[in-house]
Design a protein around this motif. Structure first.
Motif, PDB file in Angstrom:
ATOM      1  N   ALA A  27       0.858  -1.185   0.000  1.00 38.10           N
ATOM      2  CA  ALA A  27       0.000   0.000   0.000  1.00 38.10           C
ATOM      3  C   ALA A  27       0.895   1.236   0.000  1.00 38.10           C
ATOM      4  O   ALA A  27       1.990   1.225   0.564  1.00 38.10           O
ATOM      5  N   CYS A  28       0.445   2.247  -0.686  1.00 42.05           N
ATOM      6  CA  CYS A  28       1.185   3.511  -0.742  1.00 42.05           C
ATOM      7  C   CYS A  28       0.174   4.600  -1.084  1.00 42.05           C
ATOM      8  O   CYS A  28      -0.977   4.285  -1.400  1.00 42.05           O
ATOM      9  N   PRO A  29       0.548   5.872  -1.006  1.00 44.44           N
ATOM     10  CA  PRO A  29      -0.457   6.904  -1.271  1.00 44.44           C
ATOM     11  C   PRO A  29      -1.141   6.733  -2.632  1.00 44.44           C
ATOM     12  O   PRO A  29      -2.322   7.035  -2.777  1.00 44.44           O
ATOM     13  N   ARG A  30      -0.423   6.210  -3.629  1.00 44.85           N
ATOM     14  CA  ARG A  30      -1.046   6.004  -4.944  1.00 44.85           C
ATOM     15  C   ARG A  30      -2.070   4.875  -4.936  1.00 44.85           C
ATOM     16  O   ARG A  30      -2.991   4.842  -5.740  1.00 44.85           O
ATOM     17  N   SER A  31      -1.842   3.891  -4.075  1.00 46.99           N
ATOM     18  CA  SER A  31      -2.726   2.736  -4.012  1.00 46.99           C
ATOM     19  C   SER A  31      -2.935   2.371  -2.535  1.00 46.99           C
ATOM     20  O   SER A  31      -2.221   1.528  -1.981  1.00 46.99           O
ATOM     21  N   PRO A  32      -3.904   3.015  -1.878  1.00 55.48           N
ATOM     22  CA  PRO A  32      -4.016   2.877  -0.411  1.00 55.48           C
ATOM     23  C   PRO A  32      -4.269   1.461   0.097  1.00 55.48           C
ATOM     24  O   PRO A  32      -3.981   1.174   1.249  1.00 55.48           O
ATOM     25  N   LYS A  33      -4.797   0.555  -0.729  1.00 61.40           N
ATOM     26  CA  LYS A  33      -4.919  -0.815  -0.204  1.00 61.40           C
ATOM     27  C   LYS A  33      -3.824  -1.715  -0.779  1.00 61.40           C
ATOM     28  O   LYS A  33      -3.641  -2.845  -0.324  1.00 61.40           O
ATOM     29  N   GLY A  34      -3.103  -1.250  -1.780  1.00 63.13           N
ATOM     30  CA  GLY A  34      -1.919  -1.946  -2.248  1.00 63.13           C
ATOM     31  C   GLY A  34      -2.137  -2.933  -3.373  1.00 63.13           C
ATOM     32  O   GLY A  34      -3.237  -3.137  -3.858  1.00 63.13           O
ATOM     33  N   LEU A  35      -1.032  -3.573  -3.762  1.00 62.08           N
ATOM     34  CA  LEU A  35      -1.070  -4.529  -4.871  1.00 62.08           C
ATOM     35  C   LEU A  35      -1.715  -5.842  -4.435  1.00 62.08           C
ATOM     36  O   LEU A  35      -2.293  -6.559  -5.235  1.00 62.08           O
ATOM     37  N   ARG A  64      -8.530  -1.444 -16.443  1.00 60.54           N
ATOM     38  CA  ARG A  64      -9.528  -1.772 -15.402  1.00 60.54           C
ATOM     39  C   ARG A  64      -8.826  -2.392 -14.184  1.00 60.54           C
ATOM     40  O   ARG A  64      -9.139  -2.089 -13.034  1.00 60.54           O
ATOM     41  N   TYR A  65      -7.866  -3.276 -14.482  1.00 65.58           N
ATOM     42  CA  TYR A  65      -7.104  -3.913 -13.400  1.00 65.58           C
ATOM     43  C   TYR A  65      -6.349  -2.855 -12.576  1.00 65.58           C
ATOM     44  O   TYR A  65      -6.409  -2.853 -11.341  1.00 65.58           O
ATOM     45  N   LEU A  66      -5.673  -1.935 -13.275  1.00 66.24           N
ATOM     46  CA  LEU A  66      -4.884  -0.920 -12.558  1.00 66.24           C
ATOM     47  C   LEU A  66      -5.778   0.006 -11.731  1.00 66.24           C
ATOM     48  O   LEU A  66      -5.454   0.337 -10.589  1.00 66.24           O
ATOM     49  N   VAL A  67      -6.907   0.376 -12.325  1.00 66.89           N
ATOM     50  CA  VAL A  67      -7.808   1.300 -11.615  1.00 66.89           C
ATOM     51  C   VAL A  67      -8.293   0.673 -10.313  1.00 66.89           C
ATOM     52  O   VAL A  67      -8.469   1.358  -9.305  1.00 66.89           O
ATOM     53  N   ARG A  68      -8.430  -0.649 -10.299  1.00 62.95           N
ATOM     54  CA  ARG A  68      -8.896  -1.314  -9.066  1.00 62.95           C
ATOM     55  C   ARG A  68      -7.874  -1.254  -7.931  1.00 62.95           C
ATOM     56  O   ARG A  68      -8.188  -1.589  -6.798  1.00 62.95           O
ATOM     57  N   HIS A  69      -6.632  -0.830  -8.253  1.00 63.85           N
ATOM     58  CA  HIS A  69      -5.664  -0.624  -7.172  1.00 63.85           C
ATOM     59  C   HIS A  69      -5.989   0.637  -6.396  1.00 63.85           C
ATOM     60  O   HIS A  69      -5.446   0.882  -5.324  1.00 63.85           O
ATOM     61  N   THR A  70      -6.837   1.456  -6.980  1.00 66.72           N
ATOM     62  CA  THR A  70      -7.096   2.747  -6.348  1.00 66.72           C
ATOM     63  C   THR A  70      -8.496   2.829  -5.744  1.00 66.72           C
ATOM     64  O   THR A  70      -8.849   3.823  -5.145  1.00 66.72           O
ATOM     65  N   ASN A  71      -9.320   1.791  -5.949  1.00 66.05           N
ATOM     66  CA  ASN A  71     -10.665   1.836  -5.339  1.00 66.05           C
ATOM     67  C   ASN A  71     -10.921   0.566  -4.530  1.00 66.05           C
ATOM     68  O   ASN A  71     -10.018  -0.241  -4.312  1.00 66.05           O
ATOM     69  N   GLN A  72     -12.130   0.372  -4.090  1.00 72.60           N
ATOM     70  CA  GLN A  72     -12.440  -0.744  -3.190  1.00 72.60           C
ATOM     71  C   GLN A  72     -12.710  -2.061  -3.928  1.00 72.60           C
ATOM     72  O   GLN A  72     -12.875  -3.100  -3.302  1.00 72.60           O
ATOM     73  N   ASP A  73     -12.778  -2.025  -5.255  1.00 73.54           N
ATOM     74  CA  ASP A  73     -13.106  -3.250  -5.997  1.00 73.54           C
ATOM     75  C   ASP A  73     -11.942  -4.249  -5.959  1.00 73.54           C
ATOM     76  O   ASP A  73     -10.783  -3.871  -5.808  1.00 73.54           O
TER      77      ASP A  73
END
Ligand code: ATP
Ligand SMILES: CCCCCCCCCCCCC/C=C/[C@@H](O)[C@H](CO)NC(C)=O
Ligand code: CA
Length: 543
Positions: free
Chosen positions: A396-404, A430-439
């Motif tokens: 997790a990092c600021p770009r992707s708060p829940k992480g890879l 679509r896969y990358l965008v899901r690093h940034t949301n709850q999906d």
């Protein structure tokens, strides 16, 4: 404070001034906390406050200033004695701040008794560091490392009476080389001010030094590495700061400094990476081939852009949409209780990591009976991949708060191996965008994730051109090549991104070492309701 009969721990209770009013202040050793409460009837009283002793930073005798002395007519005639308690105040989003509360009384003896009792309790906090070795990378991130340390961190260390030896690095590998020369054993910890790359350097220095001093050959991929008990603290001042974010919950220098001061301890898994029986690197966060390897390679040429370089190179790499052909062999992590698709994440006091710690202790006890890894089952996957990511933690990092890999564990002795197969550009987005949301980023037919304890990778190109990684791999991969002789694969190799450093070899052999090192951190805390109870009612609001 002396012990009470029956072994009960003592309480010190006094009526002390705080602002204009008198408060009932309790130092409760049994419950491990300092509490102060307004003794007036509930309707008129302010709220109760408490601070765990483990989160008190320091206590000092205080001279009340003019404003503080103007607290009541009669007190003007009397000399007041005061002390200030500095403590951790927990704010939103895992942010910690240093707060303080000043108590006063007319009785000098009582004031000294309080100061002494608090100091004695702080002395008993044995996990707190007294002497630290600090490395500052002045060029990491936005080049603010030195300023951040001097303005935000050094004053806190001095408040907590921590002495430091500070080295401002002059070139890459300065910190790592230095750690092989200095007497590391006189320090209670090593602090790195910088990003993931700087952490990696310090970790290599420290873990490498311990292996050298213990006579362990790092080039042997099967060697049982010796645990490093000297903790590392990370003051984030880099571009991604993923290791700090994933272990603390926020990338914030003051929060990290306070975790160091209170002496937190978080074990971390470390992967060793080898090529042909030659040690390449250790990894604690991301080992990424394809997408993340290509981003890193491109971004290294653009270091002058600072943290923005990752966005620029990320966009370019996304547009290039390269896939790479290769073969992965992995050993599933059967010892761990969790799975990468779990809904729960690794949090402070994680029971899955605790279980792994117990298993590790048992293994150390009867190391002679340990299973030979070579005997355990290997699974093999061959394919065309846009990305191969192995993560020891969520990343997790600021770009992707829940992480890879949101359910990855910091200290369970396993890594999550994420395989993103060749798919359309749109699907990859679509896969990358899901690093940034709850999906759920694993809920795609072209994405597979496995919890592993070791893996090997060889690219199609190196299978064809080079001698193979190792004998066991030679047999396995060879078999596949004969089975599927001709395929239209991408003809270039990607590079591995190993915690932000590129690896020279694409064919690698990786093994996770459970809890090989320790950080000054406690993992990400659950957001509990209680948290606000003592933090938001800090004394200064009542003055
Ligand atoms: N004085 C120095 N001059 C040049 N390079 C340095 C110096 N000190 C350390 N380095 C190297 O700089 C690299 C990058 O540093 P760092 O990780 O602090 O910043 P970053 O790359 O901006 O952040 P991140 O790793 O979080 O993306 C490290 O790998 C480290 O080896
Ligand atoms: C169009 C939306 C795209 C959003 C993509 C967000 C994904 C960001 C995930 C970043 C995870 C980074 C993992 C950490 C890696 C570090 O080791 C390394 C060095 O700091 N950083 C990078 C960027 O390689
Ligand atoms: Ca792990």
């Amino acid at each position: 404070m002396e012990r009470l009969p029956g072994g009960r721990r003592p309480r010190l209770v006094s009526s002390l001034g705080l602002g204009r009013r008198s408060w009932e202040v309790t130092l409760d050793e049994e419950r491990g906390r300092l509490a102060w409460r307004d003794p007036r009837p509930p309707r008129r009283a302010g709220e109760n406050c408490f601070v765990p002793i483990s989160e008190i930073i320091s206590v000092e005798e205080t001279e009340l200033n003019k404003k503080q002395r103007n607290i009541g007519k009669w007190q003007k005639m009397t000399k007041l004695h005061a002390f200030t308690v500095y403590y951790v105040k927990k704010a939103r989003n895992h942010r910690w701040r240093c707060s303080d509360v000043t108590f006063w009384c007319v009785d000098e003896h009582l004031c000294n008794q309080w100061i002494q009792a608090l100091k004695e309790l702080l002395e008993m906090q044995k996990s707190r560091p007294k002497q630290l070795l600090v490395y500052i990378n002045p060029y990491g991130g936005k080049r603010q490392g030195k300023r951040i340390y001097e303005q935000k961190v050094a004053p806190l260390f001095s408040l907590a009476s921590i002495s430091t030896d500070v080295v401002i690095t002059e070139h890459a590998n300065h910190a790592k080389d230095n750690l092989f020369e200095v007497n590391i054993y006189k320090y209670d910890g090593v602090v790195c001010v910088g990003g993931d790359g700087m952490f990696s350097e310090v970790m290599h220095g420290l873990v490498g030094r311990i292996q050298k001093d213990s006579g362990i050959d790092q080039n042997n991929p099967k060697a049982s590495l010796v645990q490093c008990n000297i903790r590392i603290g990370i003051i984030p001042a880099g571009s991604t700061d993923c290791i700090c974010y994933s272990t603390v919950g926020i990338s914030d220098p003051v929060t990290s400094a306070l975790h160091i001061i209170v002496g937190d301890c978080q074990p971390l898994d470390v992967s060793s990476v080898h090529h042909n029986n030659m040690f390449l690197k250790y990894s604690v966060s991301l080992l990424g081939y394809g997408f993340y390897g290509d981003i890193l390679k491109d971004s290294e040429k653009k270091r002058w852009m600072g943290p923005m370089r990752y966005d620029y190179s990320g966009f370019k790499t996304f547009l290039s949409h390269h896939y790479y052909e290769g073969t992965i062999a992995y050993q599933p992590a059967k010892h761990t209780l969790g799975s990468p698709r779990d809904k729960d994440s690794c949090r402070t006091g994680c029971y899955i990591c605790k279980k792994s710690e117990q298993q590790l202790a048992e293994q150390h006890k009867d190391c002679g009976l340990k299973h030979e890894e070579g005997e355990e089952e290997w699974k093999v996957i061959k394919g065309k991949f846009l990305a191969i990511n192995a993560v020891n933690m969520s990343c997790a990092c600021p770009r992707s708060p829940k992480g890879l890999s949101p359910a990855a564990h910091l200290a369970d002795g396993s890594a999550d191996l994420i395989l993103v197969r060749k798919c359309s550009r749109f699907d990859f987005l679509r896969y990358l965008v899901r690093h940034t949301n709850q999906d759920d980023q694993f809920d795609f037919p072209f994405v597979d994730v496995y919890r592993v304890k070791s893996f090997q990778f060889t690219s199609k190109l190196s299978e064809d051109n080079e001698s193979n990684v190792m004998d066991i791999g030679k047999k396995r991969f060879g078999q596949f090549c004969r089975d599927h002789p001709a395929c239209c694969c991408n003809i270039v190799n990607s590079t591995w991104n190993c915690d932000g450093e590129t690896l020279d070899s694409s064919a690698i052999e990786v093994r996770v070492h459970c809890q090989l090192m320790k950080l000054f951190a406690r993992g990400i805390e659950e957001n509990c309701k209680d948290e606000a109870a003592y933090s938001q009612n800090s004394a200064e609001q009542l003055l």
